[in-house]
Structures are given as C-alpha cells and as structure tokens.
Design a protein around this motif. Structure first.
Motif, PDB file in Angstrom:
ATOM      1  N   ASP A  24       0.864  -1.318  -0.020  1.00 13.98           N
ATOM      2  CA  ASP A  24       0.000  -0.045  -0.152  1.00 13.98           C
ATOM      3  C   ASP A  24       0.951   1.255  -0.004  1.00 13.98           C
ATOM      4  N   TYR A  25       1.896   1.398   0.785  1.00 15.75           N
ATOM      5  CA  TYR A  25       2.813   2.418   0.678  1.00 15.75           C
ATOM      6  C   TYR A  25       3.414   2.664  -0.757  1.00 15.75           C
ATOM      7  N   VAL A  26       3.939   1.482  -1.282  1.00 15.30           N
ATOM      8  CA  VAL A  26       4.342   1.747  -2.558  1.00 15.30           C
ATOM      9  C   VAL A  26       3.389   2.184  -3.662  1.00 15.30           C
ATOM     10  N   ILE A  27       2.310   1.592  -3.325  1.00 16.40           N
ATOM     11  CA  ILE A  27       1.033   2.140  -4.303  1.00 16.40           C
ATOM     12  C   ILE A  27       0.630   3.852  -4.242  1.00 16.40           C
ATOM     13  N   ARG A  28       0.781   4.159  -2.917  1.00 20.74           N
ATOM     14  CA  ARG A  28       0.506   5.457  -2.603  1.00 20.74           C
ATOM     15  C   ARG A  28       1.673   6.359  -3.324  1.00 20.74           C
ATOM     16  N   LYS A  29       3.010   5.843  -3.478  1.00 20.49           N
ATOM     17  CA  LYS A  29       4.044   6.531  -4.068  1.00 20.49           C
ATOM     18  C   LYS A  29       3.862   6.645  -5.589  1.00 20.49           C
ATOM     19  N   GLY A  30       2.765   6.241  -6.322  1.00 24.24           N
ATOM     20  CA  GLY A  30       2.305   6.451  -7.723  1.00 24.24           C
ATOM     21  C   GLY A  30       2.749   5.101  -8.461  1.00 24.24           C
ATOM     22  N   PHE A  31       2.786   4.034  -7.849  1.00 27.92           N
ATOM     23  CA  PHE A  31       2.916   2.707  -8.628  1.00 27.92           C
ATOM     24  C   PHE A  31       1.439   1.781  -8.599  1.00 27.92           C
TER      25      PHE A  31
END
Length: 242
Positions: A212-219
């Motif tokens: 979820d953290y990586v997704i929030r970074k635009g992935f």
C-alpha cells in the motif's frame, strides 16, 4: 562476524547452502519481458539495479534472462550489497560487460549519507534519472528490523523515485519472528526497534502495509503471482504510473 551476517542477511555461500535452485529468473520472465517490450522505446537501454545482490549469482542470472529475451536492447545491471566481501566475491566470479557490483548500505544511501553513492553515480554516468527496473529480493526485512518503519520508508522512497519498474520479494511476518529468534540464539542479541514495529501481522498483513505504501508513491501492481517460489514468497512487480 556470523552475527553481522545474520543481522543484515549478508550470508556467505547463500546460494550454495540455502538456494542452490532458484526459480526467480523464470518467474520474472513472464511478467517483466512483456512490460519491457511494451513500455520501452526502440533502442532504449534496459538499466537494472539489484539491491542486496549477495555474491551476484542471481544478479547475473536475471541479466542473462533479460538479454536472451531482448537481444536487440542494451542491458546493464548494477548489484549492490552492504557486505564488501560479498561484493569482492561477485566481482571475481562474474565478469561481464554491463554487469558491475559495488558496496552500499541502502539505508545510508537513502539518507544521503553514503560516501560516493554508487547507485546515483551509475545513473549519472549514463545521463539517466531512473533505472528501468530495480530489484529488492528478500532484503527489506533487514532494513525494517534494523531501522524500523521510518528507515524502511526512506529506502522505499528512494527506490520509488529511481525506478520505472520495482520488483519486491517480501518476507512474511512469521519469517521476521523466526529471524529474530535466530539472532538471539546465535548470540547476536535483539533488534532494538523490533518491539516498536507497527507494520506487522500474519496472513499477508505485513506485506499489504508495504504494498500500500508503494502504491501511494505512484505505482500500480503489475503482477502478484500466486505461483510461490521455493521459499513460499511471492514476487510482486510494481509499475510506475508516471
């Protein structure tokens, strides 16, 4: 010395003792190569970074897999590891054009405290801002245990800024607990930040925090294969939205 290897996961003879058969290059081939073919322009080089490369065996295997599938593209790979002796071994065993290894503590790199920062130096040499692919194979657990959530976020922030495609192999929470017990059993003591961790939990909960953290970074998740590897770990592939 053994305690240092356990603390950071920089095991000597890792591939001989623990992973003589490695399915990861084959697993990656199905999802990585179609993405490369679709997203990269003709003639665009494929620059790759392997964080926690150990002795370089997997680094070389992944580079070979990509090169064989995309012979028309110029492919290169930088492997970095916290252990300078493993880097020395990698440089001795794997000599290939486009394949290089350098010592780097990724926490120090992410915090801007690494002398000579070989990761950014490699990009600068190529006149590039990003790698096409960054690999983090079973290495983030050690960042997490040694530096807590804030340290892990720093490393994730750093790689997300520098990756078009991000490949994460994440250890489960049960692996964390097993590793903490092993550290104590081998006389290495405790990880001081372990009791404070908030990102934790079984049944994929820990992995979801990180994803979820990586997704929030635009992935976005490009592939989260249910085809577990021999260590019962999924390899999760993220593609940048930018």
């Amino acid at each position: 010395m053994v305690n240092d290897q356990i603390q950071h996961g920089s095991y000597r003879q890792y591939y001989d003792k623990f992973r003589p058969q490695d399915s990861r290059p084959r697993q990656l081939e199905n999802c990585l190569l179609p993405w490369i073919a679709q997203r990269l322009t003709t003639g665009q080089p494929v620059r790759m970074l392997d964080i926690g490369c150990n002795s370089g065996k997997l680094t070389e295997a992944v580079l070979t897999t990509v090169r064989n599938a995309l012979p028309e593209k110029c492919c290169s790979m930088l492997g970095v590891d916290i252990d300078d002796r493993l880097i020395e071994q990698a440089n001795q065993e794997y000599q290939s054009v486009g394949l290089s290894f350098a010592q780097a503590d990724m926490f120090a790199v992410a915090k801007g405290e690494a002398p000579g920062n070989p990761v950014d130096a490699a990009l600068l040499q190529e006149g590039a801002k990003q790698f096409e692919i960054i690999f983090c194979f079973s290495i983030l657990m050690y960042v997490h245990l040694n530096h807590g959530e804030e340290g892990l976020k720093s490393v994730l922030d750093y790689v997300c800024r520098r990756a078009k495609l991000l490949v994460l192999e994440l250890q489960s929470w049960s692996k964390y607990r097993d590793h903490v017990r092993r550290m104590r059993r081998e006389g290495g003591g405790d990880y001081p930040l372990y009791p404070t961790l908030i990102w934790k939990g079984n049944n994929g909960q820990l992995e979801r925090f990180i994803c979820d953290y990586v997704i929030r970074k635009g992935f976005e998740v490009l592939d989260n294969s249910l085809d577990k590897n021999e260590f019962c770990r999924s390899v999760i592939v993220f593609a940048s939205n930018s």
